[in-house]
Design a protein around this motif. Structure first.
Motif, PDB file in Angstrom:
ATOM      1  N   SER A  45       0.831  -1.210   0.000  1.00  0.00           N
ATOM      2  CA  SER A  45       0.000   0.000   0.000  1.00  0.00           C
ATOM      3  C   SER A  45       0.869   1.264   0.000  1.00  0.00           C
ATOM      4  CB  SER A  45      -0.944   0.003   1.207  1.00  0.00           C
ATOM      5  OG  SER A  45      -0.222   0.140   2.431  1.00  0.00           O
ATOM      6  N   VAL A 126      -9.961  -1.424  -1.898  1.00  0.00           N
ATOM      7  CA  VAL A 126     -10.094  -1.665  -3.343  1.00  0.00           C
ATOM      8  C   VAL A 126     -11.350  -0.990  -3.891  1.00  0.00           C
ATOM      9  CG1 VAL A 126     -10.482  -3.449  -5.102  1.00  0.00           C
ATOM     10  CG2 VAL A 126      -8.764  -3.802  -3.321  1.00  0.00           C
ATOM     11  N   TRP A 127     -12.469  -1.149  -3.201  1.00  0.00           N
ATOM     12  CA  TRP A 127     -13.724  -0.557  -3.680  1.00  0.00           C
ATOM     13  C   TRP A 127     -13.682   0.967  -3.636  1.00  0.00           C
ATOM     14  CZ3 TRP A 127     -16.707  -2.879  -6.776  1.00  0.00           C
ATOM     15  CH2 TRP A 127     -16.912  -4.256  -6.699  1.00  0.00           C
ATOM     16  N   ASN A 129     -10.972   2.795  -4.182  1.00  0.00           N
ATOM     17  CA  ASN A 129     -10.172   3.188  -5.334  1.00  0.00           C
ATOM     18  C   ASN A 129     -10.945   3.052  -6.633  1.00  0.00           C
ATOM     19  OD1 ASN A 129      -7.639   4.030  -4.258  1.00  0.00           O
ATOM     20  ND2 ASN A 129      -7.153   1.922  -3.799  1.00  0.00           N
ATOM     21  N   TRP A 186      -9.478  -3.123 -11.558  1.00  0.00           N
ATOM     22  CA  TRP A 186      -9.924  -4.196 -10.660  1.00  0.00           C
ATOM     23  C   TRP A 186      -9.031  -5.422 -10.805  1.00  0.00           C
ATOM     24  CZ3 TRP A 186     -12.038  -9.120 -11.684  1.00  0.00           C
ATOM     25  CH2 TRP A 186     -12.549  -9.769 -10.562  1.00  0.00           C
ATOM     26  N   TYR A 189      -5.760  -4.799  -9.009  1.00  0.00           N
ATOM     27  CA  TYR A 189      -5.860  -4.984  -7.560  1.00  0.00           C
ATOM     28  C   TYR A 189      -6.051  -6.457  -7.190  1.00  0.00           C
ATOM     29  CZ  TYR A 189      -5.981  -0.034  -6.438  1.00  0.00           C
ATOM     30  OH  TYR A 189      -5.641   1.275  -6.267  1.00  0.00           O
ATOM     31  N   ARG A 190      -6.763  -7.182  -8.035  1.00  0.00           N
ATOM     32  CA  ARG A 190      -6.956  -8.612  -7.780  1.00  0.00           C
ATOM     33  C   ARG A 190      -5.621  -9.352  -7.832  1.00  0.00           C
ATOM     34  NH1 ARG A 190     -11.060 -11.924  -7.132  1.00  0.00           N
ATOM     35  NH2 ARG A 190     -10.921 -14.100  -7.793  1.00  0.00           N
ATOM     36  N   TYR A 193      -3.391  -7.692  -4.595  1.00  0.00           N
ATOM     37  CA  TYR A 193      -3.775  -8.080  -3.233  1.00  0.00           C
ATOM     38  C   TYR A 193      -4.459  -9.447  -3.172  1.00  0.00           C
ATOM     39  CZ  TYR A 193      -2.861  -3.221  -2.012  1.00  0.00           C
ATOM     40  OH  TYR A 193      -2.258  -2.007  -1.809  1.00  0.00           O
TER      41      TYR A 193
END
Length: 212
Positions: A45, A126-127, A129, A186, A189-190, A193
């Protein structure tokens, strides 16, 4: 005695010779792995935060707006930037707290709760962002269309048989672009993380077995 029974007996002998791990030993192994994963979430992060700052510092050539349009655009852009950096710093702080709390956890049940909390924090991050990305894209597109529309685009819309249909099609294209780039973000990020969260989920299931 058949061959299968001989193999079973041989396996039982080998199993008996293997060292038996105690509850505390298994718990400590899971605890160390979980603590390491949460630490990496915290580090990533920070790296991501530095990356976005570096991107924002890259000079972008753009036509200067004049009057109220330029002032409103600057205020909007500054507002979005401030919200973004403040919230990201807040999430970095939460990732740090999650790491410190897991490091100080002294029971399997507490560790399970901390893992669940960490997963929720990452998903919220995540959501946030993704949501801010969508809002930023919409604002940027509105700024371009209202204050600085491309001449070719203006001519095509004005020369179309139906101006309303032309604007509607343009809106659909812009919405598709937002969805497409949002999906790419998305997936990013998947990948970033998701692997760490998957390992945390494995640790959580192992702890659940341990508590049964």
């Amino acid at each position: 005695m058949d061959e299968l029974e001989l193999l079973k007996k041989d396996w039982q002998k080998q199993e008996a010779s293997l060292p038996k791990l105690t509850y505390d030993q298994i718990y400590k192994m899971i605890w160390k792995k979980s603590s390491s994963i949460v630490k990496w979430i915290f580090y990533i992060s920070i790296i991501e935060f530095v990356f976005w700052i570096a991107i924002s510092l890259v000079p972008i050539k753009n036509e200067e707006l004049n009057g109220k349009g330029a002032q409103l655009t600057k205020i909007t852009d500054w507002t979005i930037d401030i919200i973004f950096y403040v919230v990201i710093i807040y999430f970095i702080y939460r990732f740090y707290l999650n790491y410190k709390k897991i490091s100080a956890t002294d029971s399997a049940r507490d560790l399970m709760k901390k893992i669940i909390k960490t997963r929720k924090t990452v998903m919220q991050y995540v959501w946030f962002n993704l949501g801010l990305f969508a809002v930023t894209m919409i604002v940027v597109l509105l700024e371009v269309l209202i204050f600085n529309p491309p001449m070719e685009l203006t001519e095509r819309i004005s020369s179309a048989d139906s101006t309303l249909i032309a604007w509607l099609l343009l809106g659909i294209v812009f919405a598709a672009a937002i969805v497409f780039f949002g999906l790419l973000l998305w997936l990013f990020y998947r990948l970033l993380y998701g692997i760490l969260l998957k390992r945390l989920n494995v640790n959580y299931r192992e702890l659940k077995k341990l508590e049964v």
